[in-house]
Design an enzyme around this catalytic site. Structure first.
Site, PDB file in Angstrom:
ATOM      1  N   ASP A  42       0.888  -1.145   0.000  1.00 61.62           N
ATOM      2  CA  ASP A  42       0.000   0.000   0.000  1.00 61.62           C
ATOM      3  C   ASP A  42       0.943   1.215   0.000  1.00 61.62           C
ATOM      4  OD1 ASP A  42      -2.195   1.651   0.150  1.00 61.62           O
ATOM      5  OD2 ASP A  42      -3.131   0.550   1.783  1.00 61.62           O
ATOM      6  N   MET A  43       0.430   2.405  -0.040  1.00 64.48           N
ATOM      7  CA  MET A  43       1.265   3.606  -0.137  1.00 64.48           C
ATOM      8  C   MET A  43       2.341   3.600   0.943  1.00 64.48           C
ATOM      9  SD  MET A  43       1.537   5.976  -2.154  1.00 64.48           S
ATOM     10  CE  MET A  43       1.836   7.666  -2.516  1.00 64.48           C
TER      11      MET A  43
END
Length: 167
Positions: A87-88
């Site tokens: 994820d980010m």
């Protein structure tokens, strides 16, 4: 077929609000019977080749850096042969989500906002270089064998660059 759908968020992601850095504590039985079952189904029945890891920690370790979760269970036991993207990874000051920790545990790609993830300092580190090679191999294998990226390409194909300007 030919498109990667990133099944997310692997694993034990219980919340979307204030989820950065959350530590989830659970038993192995609840992990296997409740949390991992949907991911197992997407791999075995849906034949997914893309997985997105989660922000949270399983115990004290970031899920993407959890070797037992990523390699032992997902890759070896369940049989996932695809690409894992974070994820980010540099959002909200998530300093615990280090590239080397994820790489060593079998994570292949980083969703990033452009933060410099230089590996120059690891040039002579055989362990890190080997992990990078394994991640690169998984990415290239999946692009060549499971994506539409190679459709119509052969050893005689000539590729030219096309630049598009959008105003």
């Amino acid at each position: 077929r030919g498109v990667y759908c990133q099944v997310k968020h692997f694993a034990v992601n219980d919340a979307e609000t204030n989820r950065s850095g959350v530590c989830t504590w659970l038993t192995e039985q609840s992990l296997r019977e409740i949390y991992l079952k949907p991911f197992e189904i997407t791999v075995k029945e849906g034949e997914t080749m893309g997985m997105m890891s989660s922000f949270n920690r399983t115990g004290c370790v970031w899920s993407s850096a959890q070797n037992g979760l990523v390699n032992v269970i997902l890759r070896d036991e369940i049989g996932f042969n695809g690409i894992i993207i974070t994820d980010m990874a540099d959002a909200n000051g998530t300093m615990y989500m280090t590239v080397t920790d994820g790489l060593m545990a079998g994570t292949d790609l980083w969703l990033s906002s452009g933060k410099d993830h230089s590996f120059t300092q690891y040039r002579d580190n055989a362990t890190i270089v080997r992990a990078m090679r394994e991640a690169t191999k998984r990415v290239l294998y999946n692009v060549c064998n499971y994506s539409a990226a190679m459709n119509g390409f052969s050893e005689t194909t000539r590729v030219i660059r096309v630049y598009t300007w959008v105003e």
